[in-house]
Each structure stands twice: as C-alpha cells, then as structure tokens.
Scaffold this active site. Sequence first.
Site, short mmCIF file in Angstrom:
data_model
loop_
_atom_site.label_atom_id
_atom_site.label_comp_id
_atom_site.label_asym_id
_atom_site.label_seq_id
_atom_site.Cartn_x
_atom_site.Cartn_y
_atom_site.Cartn_z
N LYS A 1 -15.33 0.88 -1.80
CA LYS A 1 -14.10 1.00 -1.01
C LYS A 1 -13.48 2.39 -1.22
O LYS A 1 -13.06 3.05 -0.26
CB LYS A 1 -13.11 -0.11 -1.40
CG LYS A 1 -13.60 -1.48 -0.93
CD LYS A 1 -12.85 -2.64 -1.56
CE LYS A 1 -13.48 -3.96 -1.09
NZ LYS A 1 -12.90 -5.15 -1.73
N GLN B 1 -8.17 -6.80 -5.97
CA GLN B 1 -9.57 -7.25 -5.96
C GLN B 1 -9.71 -8.60 -6.69
O GLN B 1 -9.24 -8.76 -7.81
CB GLN B 1 -10.44 -6.18 -6.63
CG GLN B 1 -11.92 -6.48 -6.62
CD GLN B 1 -12.53 -6.45 -5.22
OE1 GLN B 1 -12.24 -5.56 -4.42
NE2 GLN B 1 -13.36 -7.43 -4.90
N ASP C 1 -5.76 -6.82 3.34
CA ASP C 1 -6.78 -7.87 3.24
C ASP C 1 -6.51 -9.02 4.20
O ASP C 1 -7.36 -9.87 4.41
CB ASP C 1 -6.79 -8.44 1.80
CG ASP C 1 -7.94 -7.88 0.99
OD1 ASP C 1 -8.93 -7.43 1.60
OD2 ASP C 1 -7.85 -7.91 -0.25
#
Length: 308
Positions: free
Chosen positions: A52, A96, A119
Amino acid sequence: MATILSGAWVRDELLKECKPRVERLRQRARPPGLAVVLAGNDPASEIYVRNKVKACQELGIHSEKLTPPESVTTEELLRLVDALNRREEIDGILVQAPLPRQVDGSRVLLAVTPEKDVDGFHPLNLGRLMTGRPGPRACTPAGIMELLARYEIPIKGQRAVVLGRSDIVGKPMAMLLMHQHATVTICHSRTRNLEEEAARADILVAAMGRPALVTAGFIKPGATVIDVGMNRIASREEAARIFSSAPQKLAAFERNGSVLVGDVHPVDVVERAAAYTPVPGGVGPMTVAMLMVNTVEAAERRLGVCSG
Ligand code: NAP
C-alpha cells in the site's frame, strides 16, 4: 479457453487514471495523504502495508506508516486515530487488520472519522452503501466490481452467489452486485448444500478463506468465478492433495516451502469457468488500487477539488 481476469492489468489502468487526479490536487492544494496504522508484527500484514505504501509512492500520494507495538492498548490506538482524524493533511486512515488480540477492533474502526474512512468499514459508510448513496466502498468488493466492469462481464439479471458473509468482503460484495441488478444469494458456514447453491451462479464469488474448497461441482459451466481467498499452504500433504493435477503449483511449493492458493481449485476453474481471477494476480492487486482511488476521492472531497 477461459478468460483470465487480470487484476494486475486493471490495477495499472486504475493507477494510470489516478495520476492526473493526484497531480491536480498537488497543483491546486497539496497531495492526498494516507496514514496506515500497522499494530504488532503480523508478517502478512507487513507485506500488505508495504504494498500500500509503495502504491502511494508511485502515485505521489503522501503516506505515513504508524507502527504501535504488539502490546498497544485500545485506548492508545483510539488516541492515535483521534490525532489522525484532526490532521488536515491526512485524507485517509487505514487501520490494518488483524489488530492485536487485546484490542477492541470495532471500537477502533468506529473511531475513524467517516470522511477519512478509505476502507469503507465505518457503519455510516456501510449505511451509505446499503442505501445506494455515494461514499467510500470497501476496497476488495469495489475492486471486484471494477474488474467485472472493465472485462464487460454482464451483471444485470445474472444470478450471483457470494460464498462468505464477512463485513469487509461478503456482505458489501452482495450489496454491490444487487445494486447492479444481479439476483444475489449469500452463503456461509451454515448454508445447506453449498455446492448446489454455488453451481447455480452465473457469477460466483468465493470469499471464505478455505483453500481450494470450490471444486468442479461448485462451478456452473461458463460461469464467471471470482476468487477472493488468499490462503498460504505450508503443509506438503495439503499441497500434494490440492495440486495433484497442477505440477507447476507443486513445483512452486517445493521451491518456496509454501504456496498461495485461493478458495477456488486452480485447475477445476480453468476447465469449467468462462472467466476467472487467478491467485495471485486477480483480486489482490485490485484491493490496493481501490484504496488509492478511495484516498484520492477523499482528498478531492475534503479539498473541494473535482475529479476533472
Ligand atoms: P472471514 O471474516 O473469516 O469470513 C469468512 C466467511 O466465509 C464467513 O462468512 C464464513 O461463514 C464463511 N465460511 C467459512 N468457511 C466456510 C465453509 N466451509 N462453507 C461456507 N462458508 C464458509 O474472512 P474475510 O475477511 O471475508 O476473507 C475471506 C478470504 O478472502 C480470506 O482468505 C482472506 O485472506 C481473503 N481476502 C483477500 C483479500 C484480497 O485482497 N485478495 C481481501 C480481503 C480478504 P460464517 O459467517 O458462518 O462463519
């Protein structure tokens, strides 16, 4: 011959399209900013986060990696997220998963302000998805929709079956397919006759985390099969069982001591499907690409710069 749906190709296209948008933001205000919180030492998470951050660097998106230790508490993470929520130059916050065991993950995810929730996991954004309102969509299902669109796979009126009902993949996937007028069935671990349900699908999405569970009988001939599963196989016996008819995969296992397999049997899918996503190189690259898209969109919204 089945069509391979290449996530790597679509990712490259998406990133190419993001570049001028990042440049416009940079010229008019500042580059988009993404903060990634990586708590603890999960090796798979470290790889995902590295990818990422690398994608951000390639696009000129400002990125920051915050690495609280494995022993971090819920309260400490809440303070960290709160500080990121307040920073003007941060447009997206990604926490995460998985978080260390002692952390209350749902409290932490809820703490991310919805406007920076790249997200698409915040309940407010899930509500937006449910009601068809604009907002960030969960990256993996949104990436799959992009993949289907770019390969012109028809969705309207098709029978779609989603195997898995998680909040981050299965449920939003089903919702996105339904919004595009598919007739959707969601299956899970208590579904009776999973194989029978799956075999009705024109579009089959497997997101269970069960290595190669989807074999020939699950796949309607001519179906489109999307394999979300990412399962690392480290046992020789299991690798030999799954890959008895796939010598290349077995050779990869022998070389590396482990091998990545999806939820779909890699040989059976080639024989039965009209189109499928490979593992690796299918859904995985799309997830990172959609995170970049969501970050750029968050920055455009926050800075009042239109996508052009
Ligand atoms: P998850 O939260 O563990 O959910 C798994 C779902 O599958 C659950 O709904 C579960 O049912 C269902 N399930 C498990 N075993 C089953 C079985 N034998 N038969 C029918 N249903 C079964 O997993 P997730 O986060 O959605 O992820 C799923 C997979 O996708 C994992 O392999 C993950 O690594 C992968 N993934 C990949 C990407 C990517 O970028 N490629 C992104 C995210 C996830 P219940 O609800 O009844 O327990």
